[in-house]
Structures are given as structure tokens and as C-alpha cells.
Scaffold this motif. Sequence first.
Motif, PDB file in Angstrom:
ATOM      1  N   HIS A  57       0.888  -1.290   0.238  1.00 49.25           N
ATOM      2  CA  HIS A  57      -0.273  -0.025  -0.010  1.00 49.25           C
ATOM      3  C   HIS A  57       0.781   1.344  -0.125  1.00 49.25           C
ATOM      4  N   ASP A  82      -1.251   4.834   0.063  1.00 50.53           N
ATOM      5  CA  ASP A  82      -2.499   4.819   0.879  1.00 50.53           C
ATOM      6  C   ASP A  82      -2.301   4.681   2.335  1.00 50.53           C
ATOM      7  N   THR A 129      -4.427   2.664   4.860  1.00 49.23           N
ATOM      8  CA  THR A 129      -4.172   1.145   4.803  1.00 49.23           C
ATOM      9  C   THR A 129      -2.812   0.556   5.320  1.00 49.23           C
TER      10      THR A 129
END
Length: 169
Positions: free
Chosen positions: A94, A99, A102
Motif C-alpha cells: 500500500h 495509501d 491502509t
Amino acid sequence: MKHSLSSLLLFTILSSCISTSSDTESYLVTEEKMSYEEWLVLARHDIRLFPMYGHAVKTSKQLEADAEFVESAIADAGSPDSASNYYFKKACTHMKQRDLQTVMYRLNQAWLLNVKNPDVYRGFGWVYLQLEQYDMAIKLFDEGLGIDPGNEDLLSMKTLVIKQAKKGS
């Protein structure tokens, strides 16, 4: 300069997650950053966005869910170390997309499985670096170094962040 430091540290952290240089190049793509203030707004409603769950006092339902997760993950991986490393590597995937939410979720899961995994603290520090919270990144690198004082990856990242922070002052 912040971009190049961020890219260098991303490369460093991902070097333990990936095996080929062609994969490495794809991790250096940048996307729009979330501000620390925006992060804190989200984190107020989700303890999973703080390293080590913010050391929050969990409800009995949360503790039960944690216990079930730990039991299942260890059964699948064979040991707490293997399970923690598996979730650290999930966090790494991730990082490629930056991100951060996450990434933090997976790092917290890796930490829950093995609080002494120095890679997790390296990951936590990387998230705070993305949020331009250099002091917090250094603090998290230091926590990892408290577990593994000779960890070259943590030492390198900490040194680079200290240099960057001094330049920004």
C-alpha cells in the motif's frame, strides 16, 4: 528536496519488501499528500490511524476482535514473527499507492502480532515522514532502535530524516 528524501526513504523501506529494481522504480511515484491536520481529523474517529493504536484503551469487543485476529494470523503464518512480517509486507504494497490509511492499518496489525518487529517502527516512521512530522518519525525510528540498536535500515532512515529536518529549520 522533500520529494527526493521521501523517495529515498520509500526506496529504503521497500527494499525489504520487494526483490527487483524494476519494482522499486514504481514505488517512487508521488501522489497528492494529505496534511497532518487532515490526518488528525480522520484519526480522531479511528484509533487504527495512530501507531500502536495510539495506546488507546480498547473496548472488550475490540480486545476480542484483536485476540481472534492474532490467533487466526498466527495459525495461518505459523508464528508471531512470520505473521507480523506478512502484515508488514502487506503495508508495503500500500506504500506504492501512498495509501497512508491502509499502510497504518497493516502496520498496526503487524505490531499487534509482534511488538518487537523493528520493521513496523520503520513503517510507522515512514507514515509520519509522509505527513512531514519529522520529530514523530524520528521518535518512532528510535523506538525501533530500542528493540534493535544495530538495525541499519532504521539508522539510515533516522539519519536522513535528521538531515532533512535540519535543512528545513
